[in-house]
Design a protein around this motif. Structure first.
Motif, PDB file in Angstrom:
ATOM      1  N   ILE A   1      -3.381  -5.592  -8.860  1.00 16.15           N
ATOM      2  CA  ILE A   1      -3.899  -4.436  -8.323  1.00 16.15           C
ATOM      3  C   ILE A   1      -2.607  -3.082  -8.182  1.00 16.15           C
ATOM      4  O   ILE A   1      -2.994  -2.435  -8.238  1.00 16.15           O
ATOM      5  CB  ILE A   1      -4.579  -4.939  -6.717  1.00 16.15           C
ATOM      6  N   GLY A   2      -1.420  -3.877  -7.545  1.00 12.58           N
ATOM      7  CA  GLY A   2      -0.096  -3.228  -8.000  1.00 12.58           C
ATOM      8  C   GLY A   2      -0.316  -2.741  -9.227  1.00 12.58           C
ATOM      9  O   GLY A   2       0.342  -1.721  -9.309  1.00 12.58           O
TER      10      GLY A   2
ATOM     11  N   CYS B   1     -13.199   2.073  -8.771  1.00 14.12           N
ATOM     12  CA  CYS B   1     -13.319   0.895  -8.721  1.00 14.12           C
ATOM     13  C   CYS B   1     -14.309  -0.031  -8.469  1.00 14.12           C
ATOM     14  O   CYS B   1     -14.036  -1.183  -7.438  1.00 14.12           O
ATOM     15  CB  CYS B   1     -13.504   1.861  -6.701  1.00 14.12           C
TER      16      CYS B   1
ATOM     17  N   HIS C   1      -2.881   0.173 -10.427  1.00 14.88           N
ATOM     18  CA  HIS C   1      -3.764   0.533  -8.765  1.00 14.88           C
ATOM     19  C   HIS C   1      -4.050   1.777  -8.938  1.00 14.88           C
ATOM     20  O   HIS C   1      -5.631   2.529  -9.006  1.00 14.88           O
ATOM     21  CB  HIS C   1      -2.702   0.841  -8.108  1.00 14.88           C
TER      22      HIS C   1
ATOM     23  N   GLN D   1       1.891   2.161  -3.434  1.00 14.63           N
ATOM     24  CA  GLN D   1       1.136   2.147  -4.474  1.00 14.63           C
ATOM     25  C   GLN D   1       0.915   4.155  -3.927  1.00 14.63           C
ATOM     26  O   GLN D   1       0.194   4.583  -5.065  1.00 14.63           O
ATOM     27  CB  GLN D   1       0.199   1.363  -3.922  1.00 14.63           C
TER      28      GLN D   1
ATOM     29  N   HIS E   1      -7.692   1.959 -10.216  1.00 16.37           N
ATOM     30  CA  HIS E   1      -8.785   1.104  -9.127  1.00 16.37           C
ATOM     31  C   HIS E   1      -9.320   2.605  -8.691  1.00 16.37           C
ATOM     32  O   HIS E   1     -10.065   2.960  -8.610  1.00 16.37           O
ATOM     33  CB  HIS E   1      -7.698   0.678  -7.678  1.00 16.37           C
TER      34      HIS E   1
ATOM     35  N   THR F   1       1.338  -1.172   0.189  1.00 18.80           N
ATOM     36  CA  THR F   1      -0.048   0.079  -0.236  1.00 18.80           C
ATOM     37  C   THR F   1       0.485   1.155   0.122  1.00 18.80           C
ATOM     38  O   THR F   1       0.317   2.414  -1.295  1.00 18.80           O
ATOM     39  CB  THR F   1      -0.864  -0.354   1.588  1.00 18.80           C
TER      40      THR F   1
ATOM     41  N   ASP G   1       1.746   2.785 -10.173  1.00 14.52           N
ATOM     42  CA  ASP G   1       1.493   1.523 -10.797  1.00 14.52           C
ATOM     43  C   ASP G   1       2.548   0.940 -11.426  1.00 14.52           C
ATOM     44  O   ASP G   1       3.703   2.108 -11.294  1.00 14.52           O
ATOM     45  CB  ASP G   1       1.228   1.175 -11.994  1.00 14.52           C
TER      46      ASP G   1
ATOM     47  N   SER H   1      -1.803   8.299  -7.298  1.00 12.77           N
ATOM     48  CA  SER H   1      -0.778   6.603  -7.088  1.00 12.77           C
ATOM     49  C   SER H   1       0.144   5.809  -8.528  1.00 12.77           C
ATOM     50  O   SER H   1      -0.175   6.837  -9.088  1.00 12.77           O
ATOM     51  CB  SER H   1      -2.308   5.579  -6.628  1.00 12.77           C
TER      52      SER H   1
END
Length: 165
Positions: A88-89, A99, A92, A49, A95, A46, A74, A72
């Motif tokens: 998700i990484g 979302c 991101h 990210q 997202h 987290t 990636d 954020s």
């Protein structure tokens, strides 16, 4: 809140009973160790990210939902972690933009966002160990510069050597 308190106490009781019946180290090896590793990994994931030396943070009138979503990063986590974490990484940013995009559509959405907004989309190909070192040594404090907050090593913080590439 009360049910949560009851759940915490019940779990504490179960762990204590486990430790008394099988020994503290047995319980620690099978519960506390994996819990610590999982939590450390999720915090690192987290943190990477949402943090990097050149990613500013905005406030008040200078902040907007879309501007914040693009702040954020990636990163490549490799095929194993991408598979285990449903990418998700490495997807991101999308997202944060929406979302509700399911993980199996995130790669295509990320490619579309990177193509449509190349000046805003953030991707850092730095391998994780080097990225972690750069963030840990370069994101010590924040200071306000114009309409944004940027990471700095902080006044009085010893300057650490840059990670060699």
């Amino acid at each position: 809140v009360w049910l949560s308190d009851v759940g915490i106490l019940a779990m504490g009781g179960l762990l204590a009973a486990w430790a008394m019946n099988f020994g503290f180290w047995h319980m620690a090896a099978l519960y506390l160790g994996p819990l610590a590793v999982t939590n450390c990994w999720l915090v690192l994931y987290t943190w990477l990210q949402h943090t990097d030396v050149d990613v500013p943070h905005y406030e008040g009138e200078n902040w907007g939902f879309l501007k914040g979503a693009f702040m954020s990063i990636d990163r490549p986590y490799g095929p194993i972690f991408d598979f285990l974490h449903h990418r998700i990484g490495s997807t991101h940013v999308v997202h944060h933009i929406d979302c509700t995009i399911p993980h199996y559509r995130a790669r295509a959405a990320t490619d579309a966002v990177a193509k449509a907004f190349p000046e805003h989309y953030l991707y850092d190909p730095t391998p994780l160990p080097q990225a972690t070192w750069r963030v840990a040594t370069g994101c010590i404090a924040v200071e306000k510069r114009g309409p944004k907050w940027v990471f700095v090593q902080g006044e009085g913080t010893p300057k650490l050597p840059a990670a060699s590439s």
